[in-house]
Design a protein around this motif. Structure first.
Motif, PDB file in Angstrom:
ATOM      1  N   PRO A  29       0.804  -1.234   0.000  1.00  0.00           N
ATOM      2  CA  PRO A  29       0.000   0.000   0.000  1.00  0.00           C
ATOM      3  C   PRO A  29       0.827   1.270   0.000  1.00  0.00           C
ATOM      4  N   GLY A  30       2.088   1.202   0.471  1.00  0.00           N
ATOM      5  CA  GLY A  30       2.943   2.378   0.437  1.00  0.00           C
ATOM      6  C   GLY A  30       3.165   2.884  -0.972  1.00  0.00           C
ATOM      7  N   HIS A  31       3.219   1.964  -1.942  1.00  0.00           N
ATOM      8  CA  HIS A  31       3.376   2.367  -3.333  1.00  0.00           C
ATOM      9  C   HIS A  31       2.154   3.135  -3.809  1.00  0.00           C
ATOM     10  N   LEU A  32       0.981   2.720  -3.359  1.00  0.00           N
ATOM     11  CA  LEU A  32      -0.244   3.419  -3.739  1.00  0.00           C
ATOM     12  C   LEU A  32      -0.242   4.833  -3.178  1.00  0.00           C
ATOM     13  N   ARG A  33       0.186   4.988  -1.909  1.00  0.00           N
ATOM     14  CA  ARG A  33       0.231   6.334  -1.326  1.00  0.00           C
ATOM     15  C   ARG A  33       1.234   7.217  -2.053  1.00  0.00           C
ATOM     16  N   GLY A  34       2.385   6.630  -2.434  1.00  0.00           N
ATOM     17  CA  GLY A  34       3.385   7.402  -3.163  1.00  0.00           C
ATOM     18  C   GLY A  34       2.881   7.840  -4.519  1.00  0.00           C
ATOM     19  N   ASP A  62      -8.223   8.669   2.948  1.00  0.00           N
ATOM     20  CA  ASP A  62      -7.017   8.248   3.648  1.00  0.00           C
ATOM     21  C   ASP A  62      -5.755   8.503   2.828  1.00  0.00           C
ATOM     22  N   LEU A  63      -5.868   8.452   1.506  1.00  0.00           N
ATOM     23  CA  LEU A  63      -4.719   8.776   0.666  1.00  0.00           C
ATOM     24  C   LEU A  63      -4.421  10.272   0.681  1.00  0.00           C
ATOM     25  N   LEU A  64      -5.459  11.081   0.810  1.00  0.00           N
ATOM     26  CA  LEU A  64      -5.269  12.533   0.820  1.00  0.00           C
ATOM     27  C   LEU A  64      -4.701  13.050   2.133  1.00  0.00           C
ATOM     28  N   ARG A  65      -5.064  12.426   3.229  1.00  0.00           N
ATOM     29  CA  ARG A  65      -4.784  13.024   4.534  1.00  0.00           C
ATOM     30  C   ARG A  65      -3.310  13.337   4.772  1.00  0.00           C
ATOM     31  N   PRO A  66      -2.353  12.484   4.378  1.00  0.00           N
ATOM     32  CA  PRO A  66      -0.945  12.842   4.621  1.00  0.00           C
ATOM     33  C   PRO A  66      -0.499  14.109   3.898  1.00  0.00           C
ATOM     34  N   ALA A  67      -1.217  14.488   2.820  1.00  0.00           N
ATOM     35  CA  ALA A  67      -0.844  15.691   2.072  1.00  0.00           C
ATOM     36  C   ALA A  67      -1.465  16.958   2.645  1.00  0.00           C
ATOM     37  N   VAL A  68      -2.321  16.811   3.656  1.00  0.00           N
ATOM     38  CA  VAL A  68      -3.004  17.952   4.254  1.00  0.00           C
ATOM     39  C   VAL A  68      -2.212  18.438   5.458  1.00  0.00           C
TER      40      VAL A  68
END
Length: 271
Positions: free
Chosen positions: A33-38, A82-88
């Motif tokens: 899943p880390g690849h998906l977040r990247g 959940d994918l967006l949250r780290p960019a906020v």
């Protein structure tokens, strides 16, 4: 991309498939899943999007699809959130009010309630009464065809959430201030708000105001011109007619964008 009140189900699915790649044979999103977040972070940078504003749009659409009971899009929107949250930025927390209940917590609760004993999560086309009339291979084929995509999207969303160290939030069975969903319920709600708004308390006005954006998008998606007009009237009665979404909906309505469509009026459009 179109704004929330201009979106059909097709454009909504297209938005999510820009935000996250589709999983399937030959992909490894579940295992890694880390690849998906990247990949997602690169997409957000590439389109130059304000991640905080995009997260609020995702959460609004999540509330709309919880109101519709469309669990396929609920699962995909939870993944997007959940994918967006780290960019906020931590300085830009979500603006969803407590009067409405957190849509992400309610989304996870809705998926958990819908999940069958065999683990499948029924999709929008699944009909339990149809399944009960089938046996053997026909029943198995119907179950797979009507559940596989929502189950896949739910599993992928759960993997991404758990891999980030977050837990699935608890939510009450019925969220406070839940929006009405049927067209006649929406119009009655709007009429009630217009009649009571001048003498309503501030908590009442806040609770009603928290439902406006969800109902505007819901009515526009259904091409329900009378209901959209009624909700805009409620927004004016609450003094909320100057928000961007209300102004956009009013402009579209005046331009005839929600022209009556007899085959669709008052109903969600088919997939």
């Amino acid at each position: 991309m179109p704004g929330p009140v201009q979106k059909t189900e097709e454009t909504e699915q297209a938005r999510q498939h820009v935000l996250h790649p589709r999983s399937g044979p030959g992909t490894d999103h579940v295992q890694r899943p880390g690849h998906l977040r990247g990949a997602f972070r690169r997409i957000v940078r590439g389109v130059g999007t304000d991640a905080a504003a995009l997260l609020e749009t995702v959460r609004l659409l999540l509330d709309v699809n919880l109101t519709r009971g469309h669990l396929d899009l609920v699962a995909e929107l939870l993944l997007c959130a959940d994918l967006l949250r780290p960019a906020v930025s931590p300085a830009s927390p979500p603006q969803w009010g407590a009067a409405s209940g957190d849509p992400e917590a309610r989304g996870w609760a809705a998926l958990a309630r819908a999940q069958r004993p065999d683990g499948a999560v029924p999709g929008p086309v699944h009909r339990p009464e149809k399944l009960s009339a089938l046996t053997g291979e026909k029943a198995e084929a119907y179950l797979f065809g009507s559940c596989y995509h929502t189950t896949l999207a739910t599993g992928l969303a759960a993997v991404v959430r758990l891999s980030s160290g977050s837990r699935v939030a608890e939510a009450p069975q019925t969220a406070p201030g839940s929006a009405p969903s049927a067209p006649d319920e929406v119009r009655r709600w709007a009429e009630t708000v217009r009649a009571r708004a001048p003498r309503a308390s501030e908590p009442e006005r806040a609770s009603w105001s928290a439902r406006l954006d969800t109902l505007l998008v819901l009515c526009a998606q259904r091409y329900d011109r009378p209901a959209l007009d009624a909700v805009l009237g409620a927004a004016r009665a609450l003094g909320r007619d100057d928000t961007p979404l209300v102004r956009s909906a009013a402009t579209l309505l005046a331009a005839g964008w929600c022209a009556p469509a007899p085959q669709d009026a008052g109903h969600d459009r088919p997939r």
